[in-house]
Design an enzyme around this catalytic site. Structure first.
Site, mmCIF file in Angstrom:
data_model
loop_
_atom_site.group_PDB
_atom_site.id
_atom_site.type_symbol
_atom_site.label_atom_id
_atom_site.label_comp_id
_atom_site.label_asym_id
_atom_site.label_seq_id
_atom_site.Cartn_x
_atom_site.Cartn_y
_atom_site.Cartn_z
ATOM 1 N N ARG A 58 0.834 -1.213 0.000
ATOM 2 C CA ARG A 58 0.000 0.000 0.000
ATOM 3 C C ARG A 58 0.865 1.258 0.000
ATOM 4 N NH1 ARG A 58 -4.635 0.962 4.423
ATOM 5 N NH2 ARG A 58 -2.816 1.094 5.772
ATOM 6 N N LYS A 161 -2.875 6.437 0.997
ATOM 7 C CA LYS A 161 -2.714 6.921 2.367
ATOM 8 C C LYS A 161 -1.757 8.121 2.399
ATOM 9 C CE LYS A 161 -2.488 4.826 6.901
ATOM 10 N NZ LYS A 161 -3.812 4.775 7.417
#
Length: 170
Positions: A58, A161
């Site tokens: 991620r 993120k």
């Protein structure tokens, strides 16, 4: 430290401050992203990290989205292990239900005013002991799923993120 197309091997610090240019791209153009994961002590005294392979995937997806260089998987894992081993005494005991919180952070640090990706980056892995997230344990909740709405705007940053995604919650 990333410079001239390559990541360095890293250094351990006991200080939570770092010098940064007031013109760093992370401050002006949002080239800043992070992850959050935990290391837990088990009954037998061993320490295990929850899903670090998913976190580096991620993190790299986010870095790609903000036009920053990916962190090699092996470099990330080596850095993670190095920091945890150096701070092993801060992993709370099993009975406490606490953990060692791990916050990898990548920021663009080139001093430049003008919209362009940074030429230099810092990968920082911050660790700190934390108590249980849910003090009274995890309790099920009733949830309603709406598939016709999405918190992420098309072509936006809701699916990655980045630091800026959290500003609205303040």
């Amino acid at each position: 430290h990333y410079k001239d197309g390559a990541w360095g091997s890293g250094t351990l610090y006991n200080d939570f401050t770092m010098p940064i240019s007031v013109a760093a791209t992370c401050l002006h153009y949002g080239q800043a992203c992070f992850e959050g994961l935990k290391a837990f002590r088990h009954k037998d005294g061993s320490v295990r990290i929850f899903r670090p392979n998913e976190n580096i995937k991620r993190l790299n997806k986010t870095l790609d989205h903000i036009v920053a260089p990916e962190v090699p998987h092996d470099l990330f894992m080596e850095g993670l292990m190095r920091v945890i081993k150096d701070n092993i005494e801060y992993v709370p005991p099993y009975e406490s239900k606490g953990a060692l919180y791990i916050r990898p952070l990548v920021i663009g640090t080139s001093p430049q005013i003008g919209i362009a990706p940074s030429k230099e980056y810092e990968l920082v892995i911050l660790v700190m002991p934390v108590g249980p997230y849910y003090k009274n344990g995890i309790k099920p909740v009733t949830a309603y799923i709406m598939e016709e709405y999405d918190r992420a705007a098309p072509s936006g940053t809701g699916h990655v993120k980045v630091a800026g995604n959290y500003a609205a919650g303040l």
